[in-house]
Motif scaffolding. Sequence first.
Motif, PDB file in Angstrom:
ATOM      1  N   GLN A   1       7.388 -78.311 -50.161  1.00  0.00           N
ATOM      2  CA  GLN A   1       6.081 -78.538 -50.767  1.00  0.00           C
ATOM      3  C   GLN A   1       4.986 -78.123 -49.799  1.00  0.00           C
ATOM      4  OE1 GLN A   1       5.708 -82.456 -52.348  1.00  0.00           O
ATOM      5  NE2 GLN A   1       3.840 -82.001 -53.469  1.00  0.00           N
ATOM      6  N   VAL A   2       3.866 -77.675 -50.351  1.00  0.00           N
ATOM      7  CA  VAL A   2       2.731 -77.227 -49.546  1.00  0.00           C
ATOM      8  C   VAL A   2       1.504 -78.032 -49.930  1.00  0.00           C
ATOM      9  CG1 VAL A   2       1.224 -75.282 -48.974  1.00  0.00           C
ATOM     10  CG2 VAL A   2       3.665 -74.895 -49.369  1.00  0.00           C
ATOM     11  N   GLN A   3       0.833 -78.585 -48.945  1.00  0.00           N
ATOM     12  CA  GLN A   3      -0.441 -79.270 -49.179  1.00  0.00           C
ATOM     13  C   GLN A   3      -1.558 -78.428 -48.594  1.00  0.00           C
ATOM     14  OE1 GLN A   3       0.351 -83.198 -47.480  1.00  0.00           O
ATOM     15  NE2 GLN A   3       0.659 -83.985 -49.532  1.00  0.00           N
ATOM     16  N   LEU A   4      -2.646 -78.327 -49.347  1.00  0.00           N
ATOM     17  CA  LEU A   4      -3.746 -77.444 -48.978  1.00  0.00           C
ATOM     18  C   LEU A   4      -5.044 -78.224 -48.873  1.00  0.00           C
ATOM     19  CD1 LEU A   4      -2.865 -74.597 -51.509  1.00  0.00           C
ATOM     20  CD2 LEU A   4      -2.239 -74.718 -49.092  1.00  0.00           C
ATOM     21  N   VAL A   5      -5.808 -77.972 -47.810  1.00  0.00           N
ATOM     22  CA  VAL A   5      -7.084 -78.646 -47.617  1.00  0.00           C
ATOM     23  C   VAL A   5      -8.143 -77.601 -47.269  1.00  0.00           C
ATOM     24  CG1 VAL A   5      -8.378 -80.361 -46.316  1.00  0.00           C
ATOM     25  CG2 VAL A   5      -5.950 -80.746 -46.823  1.00  0.00           C
ATOM     26  N   GLU A   6      -9.134 -77.493 -48.146  1.00  0.00           N
ATOM     27  CA  GLU A   6     -10.219 -76.540 -47.932  1.00  0.00           C
ATOM     28  C   GLU A   6     -11.349 -77.163 -47.118  1.00  0.00           C
ATOM     29  OE1 GLU A   6      -8.775 -75.949 -52.284  1.00  0.00           O
ATOM     30  OE2 GLU A   6      -9.209 -77.611 -50.920  1.00  0.00           O
ATOM     31  N   SER A   7     -12.081 -76.316 -46.418  1.00  0.00           N
ATOM     32  CA  SER A   7     -13.271 -76.749 -45.687  1.00  0.00           C
ATOM     33  C   SER A   7     -14.201 -75.552 -45.526  1.00  0.00           C
ATOM     34  CB  SER A   7     -12.899 -77.316 -44.315  1.00  0.00           C
ATOM     35  OG  SER A   7     -12.265 -76.322 -43.524  1.00  0.00           O
ATOM     36  N   GLY A   8     -15.418 -75.849 -45.101  1.00  0.00           N
ATOM     37  CA  GLY A   8     -16.362 -74.780 -44.813  1.00  0.00           C
ATOM     38  C   GLY A   8     -17.434 -74.567 -45.851  1.00  0.00           C
ATOM     39  N   GLY A   9     -17.359 -75.295 -46.955  1.00  0.00           N
ATOM     40  CA  GLY A   9     -18.382 -75.165 -47.975  1.00  0.00           C
ATOM     41  C   GLY A   9     -19.686 -75.797 -47.530  1.00  0.00           C
ATOM     42  N   GLY A  10     -20.715 -75.604 -48.331  1.00  0.00           N
ATOM     43  CA  GLY A  10     -22.001 -76.190 -48.009  1.00  0.00           C
ATOM     44  C   GLY A  10     -23.111 -75.522 -48.784  1.00  0.00           C
ATOM     45  N   LEU A  11     -24.331 -75.827 -48.354  1.00  0.00           N
ATOM     46  CA  LEU A  11     -25.528 -75.265 -48.973  1.00  0.00           C
ATOM     47  C   LEU A  11     -26.019 -74.114 -48.113  1.00  0.00           C
ATOM     48  CD1 LEU A  11     -27.873 -75.395 -51.033  1.00  0.00           C
ATOM     49  CD2 LEU A  11     -28.975 -77.044 -49.496  1.00  0.00           C
ATOM     50  N   VAL A  12     -26.236 -72.975 -48.730  1.00  0.00           N
ATOM     51  CA  VAL A  12     -26.681 -71.799 -47.998  1.00  0.00           C
ATOM     52  C   VAL A  12     -27.697 -71.040 -48.839  1.00  0.00           C
ATOM     53  CG1 VAL A  12     -24.798 -70.370 -48.883  1.00  0.00           C
ATOM     54  CG2 VAL A  12     -25.884 -69.773 -46.715  1.00  0.00           C
ATOM     55  N   GLN A  13     -28.617 -70.386 -48.185  1.00  0.00           N
ATOM     56  CA  GLN A  13     -29.612 -69.597 -48.899  1.00  0.00           C
ATOM     57  C   GLN A  13     -29.012 -68.268 -49.358  1.00  0.00           C
ATOM     58  OE1 GLN A  13     -33.073 -69.262 -46.307  1.00  0.00           O
ATOM     59  NE2 GLN A  13     -34.014 -71.011 -47.321  1.00  0.00           N
ATOM     60  N   ALA A  14     -29.561 -67.757 -50.419  1.00  0.00           N
ATOM     61  CA  ALA A  14     -29.131 -66.445 -50.908  1.00  0.00           C
ATOM     62  C   ALA A  14     -29.279 -65.417 -49.796  1.00  0.00           C
ATOM     63  CB  ALA A  14     -29.960 -66.041 -52.118  1.00  0.00           C
ATOM     64  N   GLY A  15     -28.267 -64.567 -49.693  1.00  0.00           N
ATOM     65  CA  GLY A  15     -28.240 -63.574 -48.638  1.00  0.00           C
ATOM     66  C   GLY A  15     -27.472 -64.015 -47.413  1.00  0.00           C
ATOM     67  N   GLY A  16     -27.177 -65.289 -47.333  1.00  0.00           N
ATOM     68  CA  GLY A  16     -26.432 -65.815 -46.207  1.00  0.00           C
ATOM     69  C   GLY A  16     -24.942 -65.599 -46.359  1.00  0.00           C
ATOM     70  N   SER A  17     -24.186 -66.197 -45.455  1.00  0.00           N
ATOM     71  CA  SER A  17     -22.730 -66.035 -45.480  1.00  0.00           C
ATOM     72  C   SER A  17     -22.042 -67.356 -45.160  1.00  0.00           C
ATOM     73  CB  SER A  17     -22.292 -64.954 -44.489  1.00  0.00           C
ATOM     74  OG  SER A  17     -22.621 -65.337 -43.163  1.00  0.00           O
ATOM     75  N   LEU A  18     -20.802 -67.439 -45.563  1.00  0.00           N
ATOM     76  CA  LEU A  18     -19.972 -68.611 -45.294  1.00  0.00           C
ATOM     77  C   LEU A  18     -18.559 -68.157 -45.008  1.00  0.00           C
ATOM     78  CD1 LEU A  18     -20.817 -71.290 -48.031  1.00  0.00           C
ATOM     79  CD2 LEU A  18     -21.197 -71.501 -45.569  1.00  0.00           C
ATOM     80  N   ARG A  19     -17.851 -68.935 -44.221  1.00  0.00           N
ATOM     81  CA  ARG A  19     -16.423 -68.735 -44.073  1.00  0.00           C
ATOM     82  C   ARG A  19     -15.712 -70.011 -44.496  1.00  0.00           C
ATOM     83  NH1 ARG A  19     -12.433 -67.345 -38.980  1.00  0.00           N
ATOM     84  NH2 ARG A  19     -12.827 -69.545 -38.478  1.00  0.00           N
ATOM     85  N   LEU A  20     -14.952 -69.898 -45.543  1.00  0.00           N
ATOM     86  CA  LEU A  20     -14.146 -71.014 -46.016  1.00  0.00           C
ATOM     87  C   LEU A  20     -12.775 -70.953 -45.357  1.00  0.00           C
ATOM     88  CD1 LEU A  20     -14.981 -70.860 -49.831  1.00  0.00           C
ATOM     89  CD2 LEU A  20     -16.226 -72.016 -48.003  1.00  0.00           C
ATOM     90  N   SER A  21     -12.241 -72.125 -45.079  1.00  0.00           N
ATOM     91  CA  SER A  21     -10.901 -72.218 -44.502  1.00  0.00           C
ATOM     92  C   SER A  21     -10.030 -73.068 -45.414  1.00  0.00           C
ATOM     93  CB  SER A  21     -10.954 -72.853 -43.113  1.00  0.00           C
ATOM     94  OG  SER A  21     -11.752 -72.098 -42.230  1.00  0.00           O
ATOM     95  N   CYS A  22      -8.765 -72.769 -45.374  1.00  0.00           N
ATOM     96  CA  CYS A  22      -7.785 -73.550 -46.124  1.00  0.00           C
ATOM     97  C   CYS A  22      -6.597 -73.785 -45.206  1.00  0.00           C
ATOM     98  CB  CYS A  22      -7.366 -72.829 -47.390  1.00  0.00           C
ATOM     99  SG  CYS A  22      -6.026 -73.633 -48.302  1.00  0.00           S
ATOM    100  N   ALA A  23      -6.425 -75.023 -44.804  1.00  0.00           N
ATOM    101  CA  ALA A  23      -5.322 -75.386 -43.916  1.00  0.00           C
ATOM    102  C   ALA A  23      -4.142 -75.866 -44.750  1.00  0.00           C
ATOM    103  CB  ALA A  23      -5.763 -76.472 -42.954  1.00  0.00           C
ATOM    104  N   ALA A  24      -2.985 -75.340 -44.442  1.00  0.00           N
ATOM    105  CA  ALA A  24      -1.783 -75.677 -45.207  1.00  0.00           C
ATOM    106  C   ALA A  24      -0.793 -76.435 -44.347  1.00  0.00           C
ATOM    107  CB  ALA A  24      -1.134 -74.402 -45.733  1.00  0.00           C
ATOM    108  N   SER A  25      -0.135 -77.366 -44.964  1.00  0.00           N
ATOM    109  CA  SER A  25       0.975 -78.053 -44.308  1.00  0.00           C
ATOM    110  C   SER A  25       2.277 -77.422 -44.778  1.00  0.00           C
ATOM    111  CB  SER A  25       0.963 -79.536 -44.648  1.00  0.00           C
ATOM    112  OG  SER A  25       1.210 -79.704 -46.031  1.00  0.00           O
ATOM    113  N   GLY A  26       3.313 -77.631 -44.022  1.00  0.00           N
ATOM    114  CA  GLY A  26       4.603 -77.086 -44.433  1.00  0.00           C
ATOM    115  C   GLY A  26       4.985 -75.868 -43.616  1.00  0.00           C
ATOM    116  N   ARG A  27       6.252 -75.766 -43.294  1.00  0.00           N
ATOM    117  CA  ARG A  27       6.705 -74.692 -42.438  1.00  0.00           C
ATOM    118  C   ARG A  27       6.895 -73.375 -43.170  1.00  0.00           C
ATOM    119  NH1 ARG A  27      11.776 -77.564 -39.751  1.00  0.00           N
ATOM    120  NH2 ARG A  27      11.900 -78.397 -41.871  1.00  0.00           N
TER     121      ARG A  27
END
Length: 123
Positions: A1-27
Amino acid sequence: QVQLVESGGGLVQAGGSLRLSCAASGRTFSSYTMGWFRQAPEKEREFVAAINWSGYPTNYVDSVKGRCIISRDNAKNTVYLQIYSLKPEDTAVYYCAAARGMPTAKPSGYEYWGQGTQVTVSS
């Protein structure tokens, strides 16, 4: 089984950038295709990008091509989504998901899902 946890979201102005991450458990993370989807209020879940277990190939929805990069670090069990030149229409909850087989844009092709991270782009 794989568990997934996202992070990195937020409020940003148009034209800006974001990097979202998704950390997974499991080998077995490195054996899965990973995808990013998004869902805006009152809209269906939409495919954004996907990446094969090896890092290639990658797929993108037309609306983000040229301003979005999906990548993964199998040593860290993490997949990333970098979005540049953000637009208000990018506002949504972003989900990562894991699938067996080749990258697909179909949500039904993904076996595991995270809880999502909110991205809000102000104009």
